[in-house]
Design an enzyme around this catalytic site. Structure first.
Site, mmCIF file in Angstrom:
data_model
loop_
_atom_site.group_PDB
_atom_site.id
_atom_site.type_symbol
_atom_site.label_atom_id
_atom_site.label_comp_id
_atom_site.label_asym_id
_atom_site.label_seq_id
_atom_site.Cartn_x
_atom_site.Cartn_y
_atom_site.Cartn_z
ATOM 1 N N ASP A 246 0.841 -1.203 0.000
ATOM 2 C CA ASP A 246 0.000 0.000 0.000
ATOM 3 C C ASP A 246 0.874 1.250 0.000
ATOM 4 O OD1 ASP A 246 -2.422 -1.326 -0.068
ATOM 5 O OD2 ASP A 246 -2.480 -1.559 2.109
ATOM 6 N N GLY A 247 2.010 1.172 0.699
ATOM 7 C CA GLY A 247 2.943 2.299 0.738
ATOM 8 C C GLY A 247 3.467 2.641 -0.653
ATOM 9 N N SER B 207 -5.609 2.724 13.980
ATOM 10 C CA SER B 207 -4.746 2.464 15.136
ATOM 11 C C SER B 207 -5.057 3.368 16.321
ATOM 12 C CB SER B 207 -3.271 2.665 14.763
ATOM 13 O OG SER B 207 -2.907 1.842 13.696
#
Ligand code: NAP
Ligand code: MN
EC number: 2.7.1.23
Length: 265
Positions: free
Chosen positions: A45-46, A164
């Site tokens: 994804d990065g 998160s």
């Protein structure tokens, strides 16, 4: 059809990129770094975040396709052994274009205003201690924030950093921006809302620095150290990111597969 490939740079991703170019060449696709219609990101994804920021100035005319070389990604749905199938579809089919909302981030420092577009989020965090900032919503004071930081995420970014810190997962068909707190201080003196909020399109929020403080600002994978932040203005961008889908990749399936794993009947 003009395409380009951006890979993560590790041996496997590089090898797949070379293989992709060979296959694409044999199916009559034209490589073009300057004006691709499709940008293929190979990695994680990065890697897609990097590909996006590389083509952010041409975002209205490119679509992205992600091939993952690690675990299944949120943006990368094709596996390393599916290159032939993907190239074949790219050469013969018209993809379904799925558009996801982005965030427009205007950063004002003593030296001026810089504008960014984020796929996942912008974060503001303290370097030497508590961040002190006023949060305005639509030009009215909402709260005074004290704590570790603030995450302002897009719907496609809601499954990344936002998750998160306890933010909600937002389906990317909802055009909104989420403000989530990182460890806010709440006691009899200092008060923040404590839960994350969603702003609709055409609303904006300003995070106004309220003391001299060194801060880190992140926009997706980009990282800046800032000593003279005045404010950060955030709103839903008028631009969207387009993904070329040659087969369905439902958001909720990705959420389930990424965070819950296989469901035993
Ligand atoms: P990274 O450290 O590799 O990214 C952290 C993780 O987030 C990786 O597993 C990455 O997947 C995943 N990720 C990225 N975008 C996502 C999305 N939209 N939904 C679900 N997971 C996603 O750094 P990076 O690859 O350069 O990515 C930058 C992003 O990392 C930032 O935009 C931020 O959202 C996230 N991040 C999260 C935390 C945290 O959760 N505490 C802290 C810092 C940064 P891949 O391995 O496939 O790249
Ligand atoms: Mn990564």
């Amino acid at each position: 059809m003009k395409y380009t490939v951006i890979d993560r740079g590790d041996p496997l991703s590089r090898e797949l990129a070379e293989r992709f170019h060979q296959l694409a060449g044999s199916r009559g696709l034209t490589p073009s770094e300057e004006s691709p219609e499709i940008v293929v990101s190979i990695g994680g994804d990065g890697t897609l975040l990097e590909a996006f920021h590389q083509y952010v100035d041409r975002i209205a005319s490119v679509s992205f396709v992600g091939i993952h070389t690690g675990h299944l990604g949120f943006f990368a749905d094709w596996q390393k052994d599916e290159l032939e199938e993907l190239v074949e579809l790219m050469a013969s089919e018209t993809p379904n274009i799925v558009r996801y909302p982005l965030a427009e981030i205007e950063v004002e420092t003593a030296s001026g205003v810089t504008r960014y577009t984020a796929v996942n989020e912008a974060t503001i965090k303290g370097v030497d201690g508590t961040v002190v900032s006023q949060i305005n919503i639509n030009d009215e004071i909402f709260e005074m924030f004290r704590g570790d930081g603030i995450v302002i995420s897009t719907p496609p970014g809601s499954t990344a950093y936002n998750k998160s810190v306890g933010g909600a997962i937002v389906h990317p068909h909802i055009e909104a921006l989420q403000i989530a707190e990182i460890a806010s201080i709440n006691n009899r003196v200092y008060r923040t809302l404590g839960s994350s909020v969603l702003l609709p399109k055409h609303h904006h929020c300003d995070i106004i620095s309220k003391k001299e403080q060194r801060l880190t600002l992140t926009i997706d994978h980009l990282y800046f150290l800032i000593n003279d932040l005045r404010s950060v203005r955030c709103r839903v961008s008028n631009d969207k990111i387009s993904f070329a889908r040659y087969r369905p990749f439902p958001f909720w399936n990705r959420v389930r597969e990424a965070f819950l794993g296989d469901y035993e009947q």
